[in-house]
Design a protein around this motif. Structure first.
Motif, short mmCIF file in Angstrom:
data_model
loop_
_atom_site.label_atom_id
_atom_site.label_comp_id
_atom_site.label_asym_id
_atom_site.label_seq_id
_atom_site.Cartn_x
_atom_site.Cartn_y
_atom_site.Cartn_z
N GLU A 160 -5.19 -1.50 12.89
CA GLU A 160 -5.48 -1.50 11.38
C GLU A 160 -4.26 -1.71 10.47
OE1 GLU A 160 -6.98 1.56 7.91
OE2 GLU A 160 -8.01 1.75 9.84
N LEU A 161 -3.36 -0.69 10.98
CA LEU A 161 -2.01 -0.77 10.16
C LEU A 161 -1.20 -2.16 10.24
CD1 LEU A 161 -0.58 2.84 10.53
CD2 LEU A 161 -1.50 1.64 8.62
N ARG A 162 -1.38 -2.60 11.55
CA ARG A 162 -0.55 -3.84 11.95
C ARG A 162 -1.38 -5.07 11.19
NH1 ARG A 162 3.40 -6.32 14.92
NH2 ARG A 162 3.34 -8.34 14.09
N THR A 163 -2.70 -5.03 11.07
CA THR A 163 -3.58 -6.05 10.32
C THR A 163 -3.06 -5.97 9.08
OG1 THR A 163 -5.28 -5.97 11.87
CG2 THR A 163 -5.67 -6.96 9.78
N ARG A 164 -2.92 -4.93 8.53
CA ARG A 164 -2.48 -4.90 6.95
C ARG A 164 -1.42 -5.51 6.55
NH1 ARG A 164 -5.39 -1.49 3.60
NH2 ARG A 164 -6.73 0.06 4.51
N TRP A 165 -0.21 -5.06 7.80
CA TRP A 165 1.25 -5.58 7.53
C TRP A 165 1.17 -6.98 7.62
CZ3 TRP A 165 5.72 -4.29 5.77
CH2 TRP A 165 6.69 -4.85 6.11
N ASP A 193 -0.38 8.53 11.05
CA ASP A 193 -1.67 9.19 10.47
C ASP A 193 -1.69 9.20 9.00
OD1 ASP A 193 -2.93 9.62 13.10
OD2 ASP A 193 -2.06 11.45 13.38
N HIS A 194 -0.33 9.86 8.54
CA HIS A 194 -0.29 10.03 7.16
C HIS A 194 -0.26 8.41 6.37
CE1 HIS A 194 1.32 11.38 3.06
NE2 HIS A 194 2.36 10.47 3.28
N LEU A 195 0.44 7.59 7.07
CA LEU A 195 0.45 6.04 6.38
C LEU A 195 -1.21 5.58 6.53
CD1 LEU A 195 2.14 3.89 5.42
CD2 LEU A 195 2.27 3.34 7.86
N THR A 196 -2.03 6.06 7.52
CA THR A 196 -3.23 5.49 7.44
C THR A 196 -4.08 6.25 6.32
OG1 THR A 196 -3.07 5.34 9.88
CG2 THR A 196 -5.32 5.51 8.80
N GLN A 197 -3.76 7.51 5.99
CA GLN A 197 -4.40 8.16 5.09
C GLN A 197 -4.06 7.64 3.75
OE1 GLN A 197 -3.34 12.42 4.72
NE2 GLN A 197 -5.40 12.79 3.52
N MET A 198 -2.83 7.28 3.64
CA MET A 198 -2.50 6.61 2.20
C MET A 198 -3.16 5.24 2.03
SD MET A 198 -0.60 8.94 0.98
CE MET A 198 -0.12 8.05 -0.62
N PHE A 199 -3.48 4.59 2.90
CA PHE A 199 -4.23 3.27 2.74
C PHE A 199 -5.64 3.57 2.77
CE2 PHE A 199 -0.41 0.86 4.43
CZ PHE A 199 -0.49 0.04 3.30
N THR A 200 -6.08 4.78 2.81
CA THR A 200 -7.54 5.01 2.61
C THR A 200 -7.49 5.21 1.01
OG1 THR A 200 -7.95 6.22 4.76
CG2 THR A 200 -9.22 6.61 2.97
N PHE A 201 -6.56 5.91 0.45
CA PHE A 201 -6.66 6.35 -0.99
C PHE A 201 -5.99 4.86 -1.58
CE2 PHE A 201 -4.88 10.53 0.31
CZ PHE A 201 -6.03 11.09 0.16
N TYR A 202 -5.52 4.11 -0.93
CA TYR A 202 -5.15 2.60 -1.75
C TYR A 202 -6.33 1.98 -1.87
CZ TYR A 202 -3.53 -2.09 -1.42
OH TYR A 202 -3.33 -3.54 -1.85
N GLY A 257 2.37 -4.79 -4.43
CA GLY A 257 3.67 -3.95 -4.70
C GLY A 257 3.31 -2.73 -4.25
N THR A 258 2.17 -2.31 -4.45
CA THR A 258 1.72 -0.91 -3.98
C THR A 258 1.76 -0.88 -2.58
OG1 THR A 258 0.58 -0.48 -6.43
CG2 THR A 258 -0.10 1.01 -4.64
N ALA A 259 1.11 -1.87 -2.15
CA ALA A 259 0.75 -1.83 -0.61
C ALA A 259 2.22 -1.71 0.08
CB ALA A 259 0.16 -3.02 -0.14
N PHE A 260 3.34 -2.55 -0.23
CA PHE A 260 4.45 -2.47 0.25
C PHE A 260 5.22 -1.00 0.10
CE2 PHE A 260 4.78 -6.98 0.07
CZ PHE A 260 5.30 -7.26 1.53
N ALA A 261 4.92 -0.69 -1.29
CA ALA A 261 5.33 0.86 -1.53
C ALA A 261 4.91 1.91 -0.46
CB ALA A 261 5.07 1.12 -2.74
N VAL A 262 3.55 1.95 -0.12
CA VAL A 262 3.25 2.79 0.93
C VAL A 262 3.76 2.45 2.10
CG1 VAL A 262 1.07 3.33 1.99
CG2 VAL A 262 0.78 2.61 -0.21
N PHE A 263 4.13 1.41 2.68
CA PHE A 263 4.65 1.18 3.85
C PHE A 263 6.20 1.69 3.75
CE2 PHE A 263 1.67 -2.17 5.16
CZ PHE A 263 1.28 -1.61 6.36
#
Length: 76
Positions: free
Chosen positions: A8-13, A45-54, A66-72
């Protein structure tokens, strides 16, 4: 972290960096995985959780990309 979360993170990236060369995308993906995977906290896991909020608030953001890049990159 499960393989599904990593995928999921890779697909987002990949979606987020679709305008960047494949070499640059791969270079930074490796850095992201190496840095986050080695941590007890602020890990994948934290990164995944942050994208749940995103995902919950992205429609209210002025600059969702810009926010998605900031999360990564925030915890690198």
């Amino acid at each position: 972290m499960s393989g599904n979360q990593t995928l999921e993170l890779r697909t987002r990236w990949d979606d987020l960096t679709s305008f960047v060369s494949k070499d640059v995308t791969e270079k930074w993906w490796k850095i992201i995985i190496e840095r986050y995977a080695a941590r007890a906290f602020y890990n994948l896991d934290h990164l995944t959780q942050m994208f749940t909020f995103y995902d919950e608030y992205k429609d209210k953001l002025k600059d969702r990309y810009g926010t998605a890049f900031a999360v990564f990159f925030k915890q690198l």
